[in-house]
Design a protein around this motif. Structure first.
Motif, PDB file in Angstrom:
ATOM      1  N   ASP A 176     -12.593   7.911  -8.614  1.00 24.22           N
ATOM      2  CA  ASP A 176     -11.949   6.585  -7.907  1.00 24.22           C
ATOM      3  C   ASP A 176     -12.673   5.372  -8.390  1.00 24.22           C
ATOM      4  N   VAL A 216       0.856   4.028  -2.841  1.00 20.41           N
ATOM      5  CA  VAL A 216       0.694   5.679  -2.639  1.00 20.41           C
ATOM      6  C   VAL A 216       1.808   6.346  -3.062  1.00 20.41           C
ATOM      7  N   ALA A 254      -4.584  10.014   3.092  1.00 20.84           N
ATOM      8  CA  ALA A 254      -4.380   9.309   4.409  1.00 20.84           C
ATOM      9  C   ALA A 254      -3.258   8.781   4.517  1.00 20.84           C
ATOM     10  N   GLY A 255      -2.328   8.211   3.299  1.00 19.63           N
ATOM     11  CA  GLY A 255      -1.282   7.485   3.458  1.00 19.63           C
ATOM     12  C   GLY A 255       0.024   8.414   3.263  1.00 19.63           C
ATOM     13  N   VAL A 288       0.850  -1.167   0.021  1.00 24.55           N
ATOM     14  CA  VAL A 288      -0.107   0.077  -0.085  1.00 24.55           C
ATOM     15  C   VAL A 288       0.837   1.335   0.032  1.00 24.55           C
ATOM     16  N   THR A 289       1.995   1.416   0.827  1.00 27.23           N
ATOM     17  CA  THR A 289       2.915   2.436   0.799  1.00 27.23           C
ATOM     18  C   THR A 289       3.670   2.590  -0.694  1.00 27.23           C
ATOM     19  N   ASP A 298      -5.447  -1.265  -4.650  1.00 24.10           N
ATOM     20  CA  ASP A 298      -6.886  -0.411  -4.702  1.00 24.10           C
ATOM     21  C   ASP A 298      -6.466   0.874  -4.038  1.00 24.10           C
ATOM     22  N   VAL A 299      -5.592   1.626  -4.597  1.00 25.44           N
ATOM     23  CA  VAL A 299      -5.483   2.846  -3.975  1.00 25.44           C
ATOM     24  C   VAL A 299      -6.236   3.982  -4.583  1.00 25.44           C
ATOM     25  N   ASP A 305      -6.924   7.121   0.065  1.00 28.61           N
ATOM     26  CA  ASP A 305      -5.899   6.501   0.570  1.00 28.61           C
ATOM     27  C   ASP A 305      -4.393   7.135   0.331  1.00 28.61           C
TER      28      ASP A 305
END
Length: 275
Positions: free
Chosen positions: A74, A7, A146-147, A3-4, A138-139, A143
């Protein structure tokens, strides 16, 4: 960790899609330069000549649509389509390198005129991987906001450094800045000069005196583009547009029926184009 990494990849992908779309629009609209910019660039050379401009415009619109789909709407499908775009682009570049080794990829319009090489192929492969990470994780925009973190920023910086190293356009831009041709030798499409003329104060001042808003004659002398319009009472209105600078100088001359200047060009006031 995925996820990082995603992002960090999303803003880079978004920026590149926007840059690529804008560059393609400018290139497709550039009617100067002999055979035309689209005849020297990438996938456009693989389609019949009469469809090349339309193909480049379609690519630009598609890239803008993917950006809107990912950020504004999105949509997960937009992220999947972005993966497909870069994957297909990788194959097309490989095929282009094999069939037409003399042309550029056209990824960022006219600046991508260098022949397709291993760096361009590697860059497209990296972009495919980045898009895949974004799709799998699924970013979206939420996200991304927030990330935000130093780790995500480090991923983004790493992506950017790698892509710059794999981009032959960097050398092309540096070379052009260091060895920029003088104004009189640089290509300048007539349509661009006419558009600047029509947004200028000089045009607004004299347009009421024109019989037609379309020029019936045009020519270039060094760094000036001249346009001749039919004026009221048989007069001619001549505009001279300087072809350099963001706010080019516009000069005007009105020539009467007897051929003598009513408002000589040499004596007219230089008017900077204002929007």
């Amino acid at each position: 960790m995925l996820v990082t990494a995603a992002v960090g990849a999303l803003p880079i992908l978004t920026l590149l899609l926007i840059m690529g779309g804008v560059a393609k629009l400018f290139t497709a609209g550039d009617d100067g330069g002999g055979q035309g910019a689209t005849s020297r660039l990438g996938p456009a050379v693989l389609v019949p000549e009469r469809f090349r401009k339309a193909a480049m415009l379609a690519c630009a619109v598609g890239e803008f649509a993917l950006v809107a789909g990912q950020l504004a709407a999105d949509l997960a499908v937009a992220r999947l389509l972005t993966v497909a775009l870069f994957a297909i682009s990788t194959y097309v570049l490989w095929d282009l390198r094999r069939r037409r080794p003399d042309v550029g990829c056209g990824c960022f319009g006219e600046v991508s005129s260098a022949p397709v090489g291993l760096r361009s192929l590697a860059r497209s492969t990296v972009l495919t991987g980045m898009a895949t990470a974004v799709a799998v994780a699924d970013v979206g925009v939420a996200d991304l906001v927030a990330g935000v973190s130093w780790t995500a920023a480090a991923w983004a910086a790493g992506y950017l450094a790698l892509l710059l190293a794999l981009s032959p356009e960097v050398e092309e831009i540096v070379s052009r800045l260091r060895h920029r041709a003088p104004c009189e030798e640089r290509p300048a499409p007539p349509g661009r000069a006419l558009s600047r003329l029509r947004s200028s104060a000089a045009w607004r001042t004299h347009v009421a005196a024109l019989e037609s808003v379309e020029p019936y004659d045009s020519w270039r002398e060094l760094c000036w583009r001249f346009f001749v319009f039919p004026g009221q009472g048989g007069a001619e209105v001549v505009f001279a547009v300087y072809l350099s600078g963001r706010r080019p100088t516009i000069r005007v001359a009105v020539v009467g029926q007897d051929g003598n200047p009513v408002e000589p060009l040499a004596e007219s006031i230089a008017v900077s184009a204002t929007r």
